[in-house]
Design a protein around this motif. Structure first.
Motif, PDB file in Angstrom:
ATOM      1  N   SER A  35      -6.617   1.769   3.929  1.00  0.00           N
ATOM      2  CA  SER A  35      -5.418   1.658   2.898  1.00  0.00           C
ATOM      3  C   SER A  35      -5.679   2.434   1.586  1.00  0.00           C
ATOM      4  O   SER A  35      -6.780   2.423   1.075  1.00  0.00           O
ATOM      5  CB  SER A  35      -5.298   0.154   2.684  1.00  0.00           C
ATOM      6  OG  SER A  35      -4.389  -0.150   1.578  1.00  0.00           O
ATOM      7  N   ASN A  36      -4.951   3.109   1.272  1.00  0.00           N
ATOM      8  CA  ASN A  36      -4.682   3.836  -0.129  1.00  0.00           C
ATOM      9  C   ASN A  36      -3.701   3.236  -0.947  1.00  0.00           C
ATOM     10  O   ASN A  36      -2.424   3.557  -0.788  1.00  0.00           O
ATOM     11  CB  ASN A  36      -4.370   5.256   0.255  1.00  0.00           C
ATOM     12  CG  ASN A  36      -4.359   6.229  -1.067  1.00  0.00           C
ATOM     13  OD1 ASN A  36      -4.517   5.947  -2.039  1.00  0.00           O
ATOM     14  ND2 ASN A  36      -3.792   7.373  -0.662  1.00  0.00           N
ATOM     15  N   PRO A  37      -4.115   2.090  -1.616  1.00  0.00           N
ATOM     16  CA  PRO A  37      -2.928   1.457  -2.429  1.00  0.00           C
ATOM     17  C   PRO A  37      -2.285   1.897  -3.370  1.00  0.00           C
ATOM     18  O   PRO A  37      -0.884   1.769  -3.476  1.00  0.00           O
ATOM     19  CB  PRO A  37      -3.794   0.298  -3.026  1.00  0.00           C
ATOM     20  CG  PRO A  37      -5.221   0.099  -2.312  1.00  0.00           C
ATOM     21  CD  PRO A  37      -5.289   1.714  -1.831  1.00  0.00           C
ATOM     22  N   SER A  92       0.956  -1.142  -0.168  1.00  0.00           N
ATOM     23  CA  SER A  92      -0.077   0.017  -0.052  1.00  0.00           C
ATOM     24  C   SER A  92       0.942   1.362   0.065  1.00  0.00           C
ATOM     25  O   SER A  92       1.849   1.405   0.506  1.00  0.00           O
ATOM     26  CB  SER A  92      -0.924   0.089   1.235  1.00  0.00           C
ATOM     27  OG  SER A  92      -1.738   1.184   1.246  1.00  0.00           O
ATOM     28  N   TRP A 144       3.783   4.155   3.265  1.00  0.00           N
ATOM     29  CA  TRP A 144       4.264   3.044   3.778  1.00  0.00           C
ATOM     30  C   TRP A 144       5.859   2.941   3.738  1.00  0.00           C
ATOM     31  O   TRP A 144       6.507   2.467   4.527  1.00  0.00           O
ATOM     32  CB  TRP A 144       3.533   1.865   2.902  1.00  0.00           C
ATOM     33  CG  TRP A 144       3.657   0.529   3.889  1.00  0.00           C
ATOM     34  CD1 TRP A 144       4.452  -0.362   3.453  1.00  0.00           C
ATOM     35  CD2 TRP A 144       3.058   0.332   5.094  1.00  0.00           C
ATOM     36  NE1 TRP A 144       4.402  -1.512   4.211  1.00  0.00           N
ATOM     37  CE2 TRP A 144       3.213  -1.094   5.215  1.00  0.00           C
ATOM     38  CE3 TRP A 144       2.425   0.882   5.654  1.00  0.00           C
ATOM     39  CZ2 TRP A 144       3.120  -1.643   6.520  1.00  0.00           C
ATOM     40  CZ3 TRP A 144       1.643   0.479   6.929  1.00  0.00           C
ATOM     41  CH2 TRP A 144       2.350  -1.126   7.301  1.00  0.00           C
TER      42      TRP A 144
END
Length: 118
Positions: free
Chosen positions: A98-100, A31, A53
Motif C-alpha cells: 500500500s502507498n497511502p 490508500s 485506488w
C-alpha cells in the motif's frame, strides 16, 4: 492499523494462469495506490504492477506488461493480480503493498509463493 493479506499463490505449469488477491483490513482503509511486488530467491524485491485506488490508473513493469493485469474492487478493499502466460522466471514470492499518500509503498503483506514449472 491496516493489514494486507495475500492469497492465490501456488504451483502452475509454464503457460498457465493464476490470480492473486490482496485484502485490506483494519481501520478504515484509504490508500492512494496499491501495488504488487515480487522477490525471487537471491534477488532484490522488484516492482510488478500498481493501480491508483480512485482513478484506477495502472502501471506495469515491462517484464509483465501484456501478461499480467492489476485490478481492484473498491467496495471490498481488494486488489487483484491476474497472471497469464506464466513463465518459470515469474517464480517468486509476491507481495501486496500500500502507498497511502503517494510518497511510497510502506505497508506490506506477508507474501504468497508463486512457482512456475517448465
Amino acid at each position: 492499523q491496516v493489514q494486507l493479506v495475500e492469497s492465490g499463490g501456488g504451483l502452475v505449469q509454464a503457460g498457465g494462469s493464476l490470480r492473486l488477491s490482496c485484502g485490506a483490513s483494519g481501520r478504515t482503509f484509504n490508500s492512494y495506490e496499491m501495488g504488487w511486488f515480487r522477490q525471487a530467491p537471491g534477488k532484490e524485491r522488484e516492482f510488478v504492477a500498481a493501480i491508483t485506488w480512485s482513478a484506477g490508473r495502472t502501471y506495469y513493469d515491462d517484464s509483465v506488461r501484456g501478461r499480467f493485469t492489476i485490478s481492484r474492487d473498491n467496495a471490498k478493499n481488494t486488489v487483484f493480480l491476474q497472471m497469464n502466460s506464466l513463465k518459470p522466471e515469474d517464480t517468486a514470492v509476491y507481495y501486496c503493498a500500500s502507498n497511502p499518500t503517494g510518497r511510497g509503498f510502506n505497508r506490506w503483506g506477508q507474501g504468497t509463493q508463486v512457482t512456475v514449472s517448465s
